[in-house]
Design a protein around this motif. Structure first.
Motif, PDB file in Angstrom:
ATOM      1  N   GLU A 151      46.064 -29.702  25.218  1.00  0.00           N
ATOM      2  CA  GLU A 151      46.287 -28.318  25.670  1.00  0.00           C
ATOM      3  C   GLU A 151      47.760 -28.276  26.040  1.00  0.00           C
ATOM      4  OE1 GLU A 151      46.974 -24.949  26.984  1.00  0.00           O
ATOM      5  OE2 GLU A 151      44.815 -25.072  26.596  1.00  0.00           O
ATOM      6  N   SER A 202      47.462 -33.276  30.081  1.00  0.00           N
ATOM      7  CA  SER A 202      46.970 -33.419  28.712  1.00  0.00           C
ATOM      8  C   SER A 202      48.078 -34.002  27.822  1.00  0.00           C
ATOM      9  CB  SER A 202      46.517 -32.038  28.210  1.00  0.00           C
ATOM     10  OG  SER A 202      46.124 -32.079  26.880  1.00  0.00           O
ATOM     11  N   ARG A 254      43.352 -28.003  21.509  1.00  0.00           N
ATOM     12  CA  ARG A 254      42.949 -27.927  22.921  1.00  0.00           C
ATOM     13  C   ARG A 254      41.436 -28.092  23.063  1.00  0.00           C
ATOM     14  NH1 ARG A 254      44.491 -21.650  24.300  1.00  0.00           N
ATOM     15  NH2 ARG A 254      44.007 -20.780  22.265  1.00  0.00           N
ATOM     16  N   ASP A 255      40.708 -27.719  22.035  1.00  0.00           N
ATOM     17  CA  ASP A 255      39.247 -27.775  22.096  1.00  0.00           C
ATOM     18  C   ASP A 255      38.753 -28.986  21.284  1.00  0.00           C
ATOM     19  OD1 ASP A 255      36.634 -25.893  22.560  1.00  0.00           O
ATOM     20  OD2 ASP A 255      36.509 -27.020  20.671  1.00  0.00           O
ATOM     21  N   THR A 308      49.763 -26.347  27.477  1.00  0.00           N
ATOM     22  CA  THR A 308      50.246 -25.850  28.770  1.00  0.00           C
ATOM     23  C   THR A 308      49.858 -26.786  29.924  1.00  0.00           C
ATOM     24  OG1 THR A 308      48.248 -24.552  29.159  1.00  0.00           O
ATOM     25  CG2 THR A 308      50.044 -23.450  27.999  1.00  0.00           C
ATOM     26  N   ASP A 309      49.191 -27.881  29.608  1.00  0.00           N
ATOM     27  CA  ASP A 309      48.670 -28.779  30.643  1.00  0.00           C
ATOM     28  C   ASP A 309      49.435 -30.104  30.602  1.00  0.00           C
ATOM     29  OD1 ASP A 309      47.248 -30.541  32.198  1.00  0.00           O
ATOM     30  OD2 ASP A 309      45.303 -30.167  31.250  1.00  0.00           O
ATOM     31  N   THR A 319      50.584 -30.021  16.814  1.00  0.00           N
ATOM     32  CA  THR A 319      49.866 -29.291  17.868  1.00  0.00           C
ATOM     33  C   THR A 319      49.164 -28.085  17.242  1.00  0.00           C
ATOM     34  OG1 THR A 319      51.711 -27.828  18.483  1.00  0.00           O
ATOM     35  CG2 THR A 319      51.634 -29.997  19.546  1.00  0.00           C
ATOM     36  N   THR A 361      52.851 -20.376  26.977  1.00  0.00           N
ATOM     37  CA  THR A 361      52.429 -21.244  25.868  1.00  0.00           C
ATOM     38  C   THR A 361      53.588 -21.508  24.910  1.00  0.00           C
ATOM     39  OG1 THR A 361      50.249 -20.192  25.990  1.00  0.00           O
ATOM     40  CG2 THR A 361      50.720 -21.489  24.011  1.00  0.00           C
ATOM     41  N   GLN A 411      42.973 -34.772  21.952  1.00  0.00           N
ATOM     42  CA  GLN A 411      42.985 -33.480  22.644  1.00  0.00           C
ATOM     43  C   GLN A 411      44.401 -33.174  23.146  1.00  0.00           C
ATOM     44  OE1 GLN A 411      43.372 -32.506  26.032  1.00  0.00           O
ATOM     45  NE2 GLN A 411      42.500 -30.458  25.854  1.00  0.00           N
TER      46      GLN A 411
END
Ligand SMILES: NC(=O)c1ccc[n+]([C@@H]2O[C@H](COP(=O)([O-])OP(=O)(O)OC[C@H]3O[C@@H](n4cnc5c(N)ncnc54)[C@H](OP(=O)(O)O)[C@@H]3O)[C@@H](O)[C@H]2O)c1
Length: 306
Positions: free
Chosen positions: A70, A76, A44-45, A72-73, A18, A145, A68
């Motif tokens: 993120e 995702s 994340r981007d 915290t999502d 990550t 996070t 991808q």
């Protein structure tokens, strides 16, 4: 990029990193891939992650692909789990590297390694402590996070790690996550008592920390006052790792401190290169089968959580 061809031989190990687009995470991807491991570099981007993969592919590391993430999502993380299941049916190594510093520096402080040239280790640390501010939103984001994001990624990928012959999790920690930074002895003991500690209690302690933060009452309650949310979130992540290691003896779940590394997070003030910091993590990720679990490693060597 996600469609790139990865080896599908049964013996090929698969790793997810990550926050792989820069800093220590990027180097972890490079080193794992250099060892023949198929690496899913996540970021994340999409653009930053895609460019990082291109740089590794250009080095001849064609078995690195992007996905991808993120952290915290939840959706995702679920999408990443779906991709891994369809492509590999398992995950061998998860390096939870993504994190935020939880602090802000004034605009006058650009990431600039040169200014630290004449400073020793302690002067650099002092510089960080003196110049970092910790607004409430940064503190909240740090807990969200560094603790909850990491935890949610683990939960989403756990079935895939269990499908490996020996799934490994390396939670990238910090010497700031050591229990010595928690001044409240009762809380410190609770966080160290992993036989009785629960995830619910960890959540309660983190809520209490945030309430004390908002009330400006960190010091009287024995919480750290500098890099406070970062320290508390990493300490909670360490404790969660130990709970997880007990619950899942079939996995290896360890925490690893990379050292004080020159990256954006440290504003370039560290003393190790990202390559050196990453080596301290990769060593833990590649420990022989049946190695330690529920342990803490500092600079590649097993150490105490205190
Ligand atoms: N540098 C040190 O001295 C030091 C010391 C001890 C421990 N550590 C630990 O080492 C790890 C790597 O740190 P670093 O120094 O390499 O920091 P860094 O250069 O700032 O990189 C952090 C990485 O995490 C990603 N990230 C942050 N929030 C994310 C989110 N919500 N979802 C997905 N990715 C996210 C960043 O992505 P973006 O590029 O999109 O922001 C970036 O890729 C961290 O766990 C850190 O706590 C570092």
């Amino acid at each position: 990029m996600e469609g790139a061809i990865l080896p599908s031989l049964p013996n090929t190990r698969v790793a997810v990193v990550t926050g792989g687009n820069k800093g220590i995470g990027f180097e972890v991807c490079r080193q794992l891939a250099s060892g023949g491991i198929a690496v899913v570099l996540t970021a994340r981007d999409e653009m930053r992650g895609g460019e990082a993969v291109e740089r590794l592919n250009a080095l001849g590391l064609s078995h690195v692909v992007f996905h991808q993430l993120e952290i915290t999502d939840a959706s995702s993380a679920a999408a990443l789990a779906g991709f891994l299941k369809a492509r590999f049916g398992k995950l061998d190594i998860l390096v939870n590297n993504a994190a935020v510093g939880g602090v802000e520096y004034g605009q006058e402080f650009d990431t600039n390694e040169e200014k630290f040239g004449g400073m020793d280790f302690h002067q650099r640390v002092e510089w960080m402590l003196k110049n970092a501010r910790e607004p409430i939103d940064s503190a909240k984001n740090s807990v969200k996070t560094n603790y909850y994001g990491t935890k949610h990624v683990i939960e989403a990928l756990l079935p895939l790690l269990q499908a490996s012959s020996e799934g490994r999790i390396v939670n990238v920690s910090s010497n700031y996550g050591l229990l010595r930074h928690i001044g409240n002895e009762e809380v410190r003991q609770e966080l160290n008592d992993v036989d009785n500690l629960t995830e619910e209690r960890l959540a309660e302690l983190l809520d209490k920390f945030m309430k004390d933060f908002e009330a400006g009452a960190l010091e009287p309650h024995g919480w750290p006052t500098k890099f406070s949310a970062y320290k508390v979130a990493k300490t909670a992540m360490n404790a969660y790792s130990r709970i997880l290691a007990r619950r899942h003896p079939e996995l290896r779940v360890n925490c690893a401190h990379p050292g004080f590394v020159k990256t954006d997070m440290s504003m370039g003030s560290g003393v190790l290169t990202p390559e050196e910091g990453a080596r301290n993590l990769v060593k833990v990720a590649l420990l022989p089968d049946g190695g330690p679990t529920g342990a803490y490693f500092a600079m590649g060597e097993e150490a105490l959580f205190v």
